[in-house]
Write a protein that holds these residues in place. Structure first.
Motif, PDB file in Angstrom:
ATOM      1  N   MET B   1     -42.006  -4.892  25.806  1.00  0.00           N
ATOM      2  CA  MET B   1     -42.497  -3.695  26.478  1.00  0.00           C
ATOM      3  C   MET B   1     -43.902  -3.955  27.014  1.00  0.00           C
ATOM      4  SD  MET B   1     -42.670   0.141  24.988  1.00  0.00           S
ATOM      5  CE  MET B   1     -40.934   0.053  24.499  1.00  0.00           C
ATOM      6  N   SER B   3     -47.546  -3.584  28.717  1.00  0.00           N
ATOM      7  CA  SER B   3     -48.486  -2.469  28.873  1.00  0.00           C
ATOM      8  C   SER B   3     -48.699  -2.194  30.352  1.00  0.00           C
ATOM      9  CB  SER B   3     -49.815  -2.817  28.227  1.00  0.00           C
ATOM     10  OG  SER B   3     -49.606  -3.060  26.864  1.00  0.00           O
ATOM     11  N   GLY B 123     -43.786  10.450  23.631  1.00  0.00           N
ATOM     12  CA  GLY B 123     -43.260   9.175  23.143  1.00  0.00           C
ATOM     13  C   GLY B 123     -44.007   8.609  21.957  1.00  0.00           C
ATOM     14  N   ALA B 124     -45.117   9.225  21.595  1.00  0.00           N
ATOM     15  CA  ALA B 124     -45.998   8.605  20.602  1.00  0.00           C
ATOM     16  C   ALA B 124     -45.325   8.416  19.251  1.00  0.00           C
ATOM     17  CB  ALA B 124     -47.271   9.423  20.463  1.00  0.00           C
ATOM     18  N   GLU B 127     -42.467   5.799  19.142  1.00  0.00           N
ATOM     19  CA  GLU B 127     -43.058   4.470  19.282  1.00  0.00           C
ATOM     20  C   GLU B 127     -43.705   4.033  17.965  1.00  0.00           C
ATOM     21  OE1 GLU B 127     -42.871   2.148  21.205  1.00  0.00           O
ATOM     22  OE2 GLU B 127     -44.686   0.921  21.140  1.00  0.00           O
ATOM     23  N   ARG B 130     -40.987   3.110  15.583  1.00  0.00           N
ATOM     24  CA  ARG B 130     -40.414   1.817  15.952  1.00  0.00           C
ATOM     25  C   ARG B 130     -41.326   0.675  15.488  1.00  0.00           C
ATOM     26  NH1 ARG B 130     -40.815  -2.241  19.534  1.00  0.00           N
ATOM     27  NH2 ARG B 130     -42.738  -1.420  20.427  1.00  0.00           N
ATOM     28  N   LEU B 131     -42.629   0.836  15.725  1.00  0.00           N
ATOM     29  CA  LEU B 131     -43.574  -0.217  15.365  1.00  0.00           C
ATOM     30  C   LEU B 131     -43.617  -0.434  13.852  1.00  0.00           C
ATOM     31  CD1 LEU B 131     -46.469   0.495  17.860  1.00  0.00           C
ATOM     32  CD2 LEU B 131     -45.251  -1.671  17.612  1.00  0.00           C
ATOM     33  N   ARG B 134     -40.701  -2.239  12.825  1.00  0.00           N
ATOM     34  CA  ARG B 134     -40.849  -3.607  13.341  1.00  0.00           C
ATOM     35  C   ARG B 134     -41.730  -4.456  12.418  1.00  0.00           C
ATOM     36  NH1 ARG B 134     -40.880  -7.853  14.633  1.00  0.00           N
ATOM     37  NH2 ARG B 134     -40.969  -8.963  16.614  1.00  0.00           N
ATOM     38  N   ALA B 162     -49.987   1.083  18.687  1.00  0.00           N
ATOM     39  CA  ALA B 162     -49.260   2.335  18.903  1.00  0.00           C
ATOM     40  C   ALA B 162     -49.571   2.981  20.250  1.00  0.00           C
ATOM     41  CB  ALA B 162     -49.555   3.306  17.771  1.00  0.00           C
ATOM     42  N   ARG B 164     -50.260   1.523  22.919  1.00  0.00           N
ATOM     43  CA  ARG B 164     -49.963   0.529  23.973  1.00  0.00           C
ATOM     44  C   ARG B 164     -51.210   0.069  24.712  1.00  0.00           C
ATOM     45  NH1 ARG B 164     -44.599   3.482  26.380  1.00  0.00           N
ATOM     46  NH2 ARG B 164     -43.622   3.769  24.358  1.00  0.00           N
ATOM     47  N   ALA B 196     -45.704  -7.025  23.838  1.00  0.00           N
ATOM     48  CA  ALA B 196     -46.383  -5.994  24.631  1.00  0.00           C
ATOM     49  C   ALA B 196     -47.031  -6.590  25.873  1.00  0.00           C
ATOM     50  CB  ALA B 196     -47.428  -5.295  23.773  1.00  0.00           C
TER      51      ALA B 196
END
Lengths: 451, 226
Positions: B1, B3, B123-124, B127, B130-131, B134, B162, B164, B196
């Motif tokens: 993803m 930035s 989206g925060a 995300e 997800r992080l 991860r 977080a 981005r 990223a």
């Protein structure tokens, strides 16, 4: 942000709680002084409500009011019986009643008076008013009961006393509660008080209180038997109605027991030759009459006071005391405020790395300011509010104690001024909290990374 | 993803002095870092590594020189604007983690964005979740003070990414961890930055980490050695 503050408070809850409690206690001190002084003022003013005009022998006006309205025991000089007789006969007077004290039953003061006062200051709760010499009416807060019998004693329990065993009262009625010291009083006919004290000290002593009326009695040094004193004014006795054994010149039965069955007669107290009384409660017919009566009875032989006026004078003294106490409490509060500000500021400086980290991670300075400011304000503000609650509770508790001891109801309550004060204190706290918040605001974010 | 915009650094003629010290803490004639580069910053302690990081991230402003990130000279920004710029472009990983106890792993990851914007963008949260997954944190609501140091630093890595940011800056990210935990944090940092497409600048002593970065900057007494 709120979650952050909450998490921080949870982590440092002991310190936060301690600071909150210190603020609360310091605040409560000031609140207590204000509320208690107000309660005392309201309570005493209410107690004085039923007493329009009080007449006594020359002496301290304050003591006259304290003794007659608040039943504070103190030896008062006596007025001649002619004063009471004159007032009862006066067309400007709705009713006038003597107030004579000195005796107690348990810790309750016995007040000698007439049925006029019983009706004048309170209504009957149970039973009936006294109609015979040996009958008594009790205040609402006494723990005597209707039907009880008691001997009056000279002085309170624990003080050197003498019990008037020859007098026995029967409780025949209980007054409705008034919220005044009279709730703790036991009311008996004034005639019986005269009788008791005649038995005790002899006419010689009694005559001392009647110097104005019977000046010659005081010089009858050789006669220490009461009969002798009575005989000193035989002419007066001749005009007395029969069956009033305390009046000079009246033949008295040997057995008091039978005397106590004697029905009360309005004539006895209305007799100008009746024994003296320390205070007379007067209900004038109108306000104009009240002022005229006060004028007339302010003389060399008597004083006449409006209890409300005397209380106003006392309140101004009380107000000075309150001012001093308020200043002391305020000073304590300010010192506590400074100390806490110092502790919080040191705490903020100690956490500069954490605060720097917040900045480094992207928190804007206003957010850092808001966190510290909000947290300090939350702790100190809740302390303030708790302090007001605590002060209220303390004042209520104190009032209950005072009411138990004196019978006087002490109404504790906040006014709009108190709320304004709370608001001002909160605003001040908000302002003071900005100081440590400013320290945090100016904290360099670079501090987070330096080891 | 990738930035949105990975900035390039052009630093010129920077000098940073501390009061009472004769020698400047940092004196750099020029330094450029291309977008997406991974840079190791090494040197003995006290050589100015942390000072350089502070200057690159706008935490400190040098007395002289310019720090230009893709046309924005952050030394000329006001303090508030610099804070906003940093919140938007820089993800920080620090030696002492600086996680906030009492908050969960997820709350810690979201805290910088909450404080910066007051309200999270749509989206925060996904995300952040997800992080965290991860980096191997499964219990998102676990309070951070109950975690191991390795776990804490992995949460910090997730937090740095977080929002981005285009640049990830790490100051001794593995120094306070044992070898295994350090290894896993280093690997995550590299992988996630790569995913990223961000620039990565790491001040480190870690001999396992240095060789895995493209470029090596050696600092001595506040000056760059080639």
């Amino acid at each position: 942000m709120l979650r952050f503050i909450a998490a921080d408070l949870r982590r440092h809850w002991i310190g936060a709680l301690a600071i909150m409690l210190i603020v609360a206690l310091a605040t409560a001190l000031g609140v207590l002084v204000t509320l208690q002084e107000r309660a005392l003022r309201l309570g005493s003013a209410r107690s004085a409500n039923a007493f329009d005009l009080v007449v006594g022998a020359p002496g301290s006006e304050t003591q006259l009011v304290l003794s007659s309205v608040f039943l504070q025991p103190a030896p008062l000089p006596l007025m001649p019986g002619s004063v009471l007789a004159g007032l009862i006969a006066d067309p400007r007077v709705a009713w006038a009643a003597p107030v004579g004290f000195g005796d107690f039953v348990e810790n309750y003061p016995i007040v000698g008076t007439t049925p006029a006062l019983v009706g004048g200051i309170a209504s009957m709760g149970q039973g009936r008013g006294f109609a015979r010499l040996g009958e008594a009416v009790i205040g609402a807060a006494t723990d005597l009961r209707i039907g009880d019998h008691f001997h009056p004693q000279h002085g309170r329990v624990g003080e050197p006393t003498g019990v008037h065993t020859e007098i026995t009262y029967e409780v025949v009625g209980r007054l409705a509660a008034t919220g005044t010291p009279w709730d703790r009083a036991v009311l008996v006919p004034i005639e019986t008080v005269w009788l008791a004290h005649d038995h005790d000290h002899g006419g010689h002593d009694r005559a001392a209180g009647e110097e104005d009326a019977h000046a010659q009695d005081g010089h009858d040094a050789d006669h220490d038997h009461d009969q002798s004193a009575d005989h000193a004014v035989p002419a007066a006795g001749a005009s007395s109605p029969p069956g009033n054994p305390f009046l000079p010149g009246t033949t008295r039965p040997d057995q008091s027991g039978s005397v106590l069955d004697t029905p009360l007669s309005d004539q006895t107290v209305a007799d100008p030759h009746a024994p003296g009384v320390p205070a007379i409660v007067v209900k004038p017919r109108s306000i104009a009459d009240a002022y005229k009566l006060r004028q007339q009875y302010r003389s060399d032989h008597t004083v006449a006071v409006f209890p409300g006026e005397v209380l106003t004078r006392l309140y101004s003294t009380l107000g000075d005391v309150r001012l001093i106490l308020t200043l002391i409490a305020g000073g304590a509060q300010a010192l506590v405020g400074f100390a806490i500000l110092l502790v919080v500021s040191v705490h903020v400086v100690q956490r500069r790395r954490q605060i720097g980290a917040l900045r480094a991670l992207g928190a804007p300075r206003p957010a850092v300011f808001a966190i510290v400011w909000g947290e300090v304000l939350l702790i100190a503000g809740s302390g303030l509010v708790a302090g007001f609650a605590l002060g209220y509770a303390g004042a209520r508790l104190l009032s209950i104690v005072v009411t138990e001891a004196s019978g006087m109801m002490m109404p504790v309550g906040f006014t709009a001024a108190d709320l304004a004060r709370l608001g001002a204190l909160l605003a001040l706290t908000a302002l003071a909290s900005a100081l440590p918040a400013l320290f945090a605001y100016r904290q360099s974010p670079a501090a987070a990374l330096r080891g | 993803m990738p930035s949105e915009a990975v900035p390039a650094l052009v630093l010129a003629d920077v000098e940073l002095r501390f009061p009472g010290l004769e020698q400047p803490a940092l004196a750099l004639a020029s330094l450029t870092i291309a977008p997406g580069e991974t840079v190791a910053l090494v040197g003995p302690s006290g050589c100015g590594k942390t000072s350089l990081i502070n200057i690159l991230t706008g935490l400190e402003v040098p007395q002289r020189g310019s720090v230009d990130w893709s046309g924005t000279d952050i030394t000329r920004l006001s303090q508030g604007a610099r804070d906003r710029w940093r919140a938007r472009h820089i993800g920080l990983v620090m030696q002492e983690f600086h996680l906030f106890p009492g908050l969960s792993a997820l709350e810690n990851v979201l805290l910088p964005q909450r404080l910066a914007h007051f309200r999270l963008t749509d989206g925060a949260k996904p995300e952040a979740e997800r992080l965290l997954r991860r980096v191997g944190i499964d219990r998102l609501d676990q309070p951070v003070e109950t975690m191991s140091r390795g776990q804490m630093q992995r949460v910090a890595v997730a937090r740095a990414l977080a929002a981005r940011p285009g640049v990830i800056v790490a100051d001794e990210p593995t120094a306070s961890l044992d070898a295994d935990a350090g290894e896993s944090v280093a690997a995550l940092l590299l992988e996630l930055t790569h995913e990223a497409g961000a620039t990565l600048i790491v001040a480190t002593h870690d001999p396992h980490l240095v060789p895995r970065l493209h470029r090596l900057l050696r600092l001595e007494s506040g000056r760059l050695k080639d």
